[in-house]
Scaffold this motif. Sequence first.
Motif, PDB file in Angstrom:
ATOM      1  N   SER A 126       1.149  -1.426   0.136  1.00  0.00           N
ATOM      2  CA  SER A 126       0.297   0.092   0.035  1.00  0.00           C
ATOM      3  C   SER A 126       0.518   1.196   0.042  1.00  0.00           C
ATOM      4  O   SER A 126       0.293   2.295  -0.427  1.00  0.00           O
ATOM      5  CB  SER A 126      -0.922   0.220   1.192  1.00  0.00           C
ATOM      6  N   GLY A 127       2.121   0.693   0.493  1.00  0.00           N
ATOM      7  CA  GLY A 127       2.798   2.341   0.475  1.00  0.00           C
ATOM      8  C   GLY A 127       4.724   2.362   0.315  1.00  0.00           C
ATOM      9  O   GLY A 127       4.707   1.199   0.366  1.00  0.00           O
TER      10      GLY A 127
ATOM     11  N   CYS B 209      -1.741  -2.814  -6.379  1.00  0.00           N
ATOM     12  CA  CYS B 209      -3.434  -3.016  -6.445  1.00  0.00           C
ATOM     13  C   CYS B 209      -4.250  -1.507  -6.878  1.00  0.00           C
ATOM     14  O   CYS B 209      -3.587  -0.416  -6.739  1.00  0.00           O
ATOM     15  CB  CYS B 209      -4.793  -3.833  -5.754  1.00  0.00           C
ATOM     16  N   PRO B 210      -5.486  -1.881  -7.679  1.00  0.00           N
ATOM     17  CA  PRO B 210      -5.666  -0.168  -8.130  1.00  0.00           C
ATOM     18  C   PRO B 210      -6.303   0.594  -6.949  1.00  0.00           C
ATOM     19  O   PRO B 210      -5.769   2.009  -6.788  1.00  0.00           O
ATOM     20  CB  PRO B 210      -6.917  -0.289  -9.062  1.00  0.00           C
ATOM     21  N   GLN B 211      -6.561   0.331  -6.038  1.00  0.00           N
ATOM     22  CA  GLN B 211      -7.316   0.936  -4.103  1.00  0.00           C
ATOM     23  C   GLN B 211      -5.986   1.457  -3.341  1.00  0.00           C
ATOM     24  O   GLN B 211      -6.422   2.457  -3.562  1.00  0.00           O
ATOM     25  CB  GLN B 211      -7.366  -0.206  -3.394  1.00  0.00           C
ATOM     26  N   TYR B 212      -4.738   1.787  -3.913  1.00  0.00           N
ATOM     27  CA  TYR B 212      -3.482   2.035  -3.842  1.00  0.00           C
ATOM     28  C   TYR B 212      -2.875   2.951  -4.651  1.00  0.00           C
ATOM     29  O   TYR B 212      -2.121   3.364  -4.184  1.00  0.00           O
ATOM     30  CB  TYR B 212      -2.306   0.812  -3.447  1.00  0.00           C
ATOM     31  N   LEU B 213      -3.560   3.211  -5.856  1.00  0.00           N
ATOM     32  CA  LEU B 213      -3.773   4.206  -6.490  1.00  0.00           C
ATOM     33  C   LEU B 213      -4.715   5.069  -6.885  1.00  0.00           C
ATOM     34  O   LEU B 213      -3.814   6.592  -6.776  1.00  0.00           O
ATOM     35  CB  LEU B 213      -3.486   3.535  -8.183  1.00  0.00           C
ATOM     36  N   MET B 214      -5.715   5.043  -6.636  1.00  0.00           N
ATOM     37  CA  MET B 214      -7.426   5.985  -6.778  1.00  0.00           C
ATOM     38  C   MET B 214      -7.538   5.942  -5.394  1.00  0.00           C
ATOM     39  O   MET B 214      -8.137   7.469  -5.132  1.00  0.00           O
ATOM     40  CB  MET B 214      -7.439   5.467  -7.410  1.00  0.00           C
TER      41      MET B 214
ATOM     42  N   VAL C 211       3.758  -7.491 -11.030  1.00  0.00           N
ATOM     43  CA  VAL C 211       2.520  -8.239  -9.955  1.00  0.00           C
ATOM     44  C   VAL C 211       1.994  -6.779 -10.565  1.00  0.00           C
ATOM     45  O   VAL C 211       1.633  -6.171  -9.080  1.00  0.00           O
ATOM     46  CB  VAL C 211       1.934  -9.332  -9.863  1.00  0.00           C
ATOM     47  N   PHE C 212       0.357  -6.599 -10.711  1.00  0.00           N
ATOM     48  CA  PHE C 212      -0.797  -5.340 -10.842  1.00  0.00           C
ATOM     49  C   PHE C 212      -2.222  -5.906 -11.001  1.00  0.00           C
ATOM     50  O   PHE C 212      -2.329  -6.503 -11.552  1.00  0.00           O
ATOM     51  CB  PHE C 212      -0.769  -4.797 -11.331  1.00  0.00           C
ATOM     52  N   SER C 213      -2.680  -6.250  -9.198  1.00  0.00           N
ATOM     53  CA  SER C 213      -3.776  -7.218  -9.299  1.00  0.00           C
ATOM     54  C   SER C 213      -4.876  -6.249  -8.801  1.00  0.00           C
ATOM     55  O   SER C 213      -4.900  -5.269  -8.497  1.00  0.00           O
ATOM     56  CB  SER C 213      -3.979  -8.830  -8.291  1.00  0.00           C
TER      57      SER C 213
END
Length: 480
Positions: A247-248, A270-275, A317-319
């Motif tokens: 996450s960071g 994962c997308p949540q840690y970008l958005m 990996v991006f899941s």
Amino acid sequence: MSRFDTLITNGQLITAADRYIADIGIKDGRIVALGQELIQEPGEAGEVIDAEGLWVMPGGVDAHCHLDQPLGDGAVMADGFESGTRSAACGGTTTVIPFAAQQKGQSLRAAVEDYHRRSEGQAVVDYAFHMIVTDPTETVLKEELPALIEEGYSSFKIYLTYDDLKLNDREVLNVLAMARREGGMVMVHAENADCIAYLTELLEEQGRTAPYYHGVAHSSIAEREATHRAISLAELIDVPLLIVHVSGPEAIEQIRWAQSRGLRVYGETCPQYLMLTASDLDQEGFEGAKCVCSPPPRDPAAQEAVWEALESGVFQVFSSDHAPFRYEDPKGKKLHGESAGFAHIPNGIPGLETRLSILFSEGVVKQRIDATRFVSLTATQPAKIYGLYPRKGTIAIGSDADLTLWDPAARTTVRNADLHHAVDYTPYEGLELTGKPVLTLCRGEVVSRDGRPVAEPGHGQFLKCDRPQPARPRGAAKGF
């Protein structure tokens, strides 16, 4: 008889290594030819798909998602294999790897057999299984896991948090030693359970139980410590491992440190840690529960650190970490009612269908990563790390014809009403994106067109995974 069942012409092909204009010939679900002007006469292909102006990429491999996973607390996931893989197909993903989860006291093989019953005849796209090991008994470690790895279940997840899932350090060492002997890939959910429990008790004593405080309790320090500990235990045994849903910057620093020492440590985000950020948990009333996941979204600086790690190669990996719970559901996010404290909210957010479009729009279109890196993160490296390459994750002669045709300029707005999962919300509602998959093929058959599913449940096949090369030890720990 036609030379090809399907021919895709005029597309710009993009793999993890190259991009070029070529035709793709497909026969019996496999790619059998790549080249220019593959057909000379009418009738040489049963169907011709003109991909002029489109990018043709390998179908996505979502190597971390949860579908119809039995839970011990009464919560029920919204998506089973039918709705989950339907939404995957519409988002450009052609392979998913969810989890067969062992319950404490349960045989691991029984968990795998139960998961086969849940998935049989349901999937639209292809699928494999990870295992979740929660009770590493002598029978599990010496009999069940070695046999299951040999049979094609070559990856499994262990937890350092959650009371009903976590392993202590000795149990982790025993599992890692087994993985080294048998060639399995180990995934680790790295958060320090005691740190989280301590902070949770303090917050509850102070009456701070709103969804926002989930992020406070799941401190980045707890994630950093557990990441470092997992890496250290793996170094002792000399076995590769993958730290999931990072996450960071605190955990990223530990992974980068390990990689700089030559350790085979892989990272996933994962997308949540970008958005998303902690502010998304700090909404009026109970709304923040929609974004409760572990580890939690952090702050804009953490988002930047995640992007930098994606760009620089720290992550392979991006899941999605799709963990689907309905919001308006007494067996979903409101399992314990709207007055429930953060510690009693089911963890997880949906994201199977939006994973690829978010990374494409925010990464490729905004030039944070290039298209080949996009393919590597979302298809090629997951296939390699989990023993599915080159059948999956690339465009090559002999590979499965898993292909996604992208319109790189198409503009869309994320609306839950347009998505195909069984969840009643998306945390990305209203997000404007550029680029979308317009046609997705799984083993040569069209499974989605213009964002709509067209294949029937049962098209998806179960995949046995090889022992992955990235799981091989360096050979530094002699005598194990």
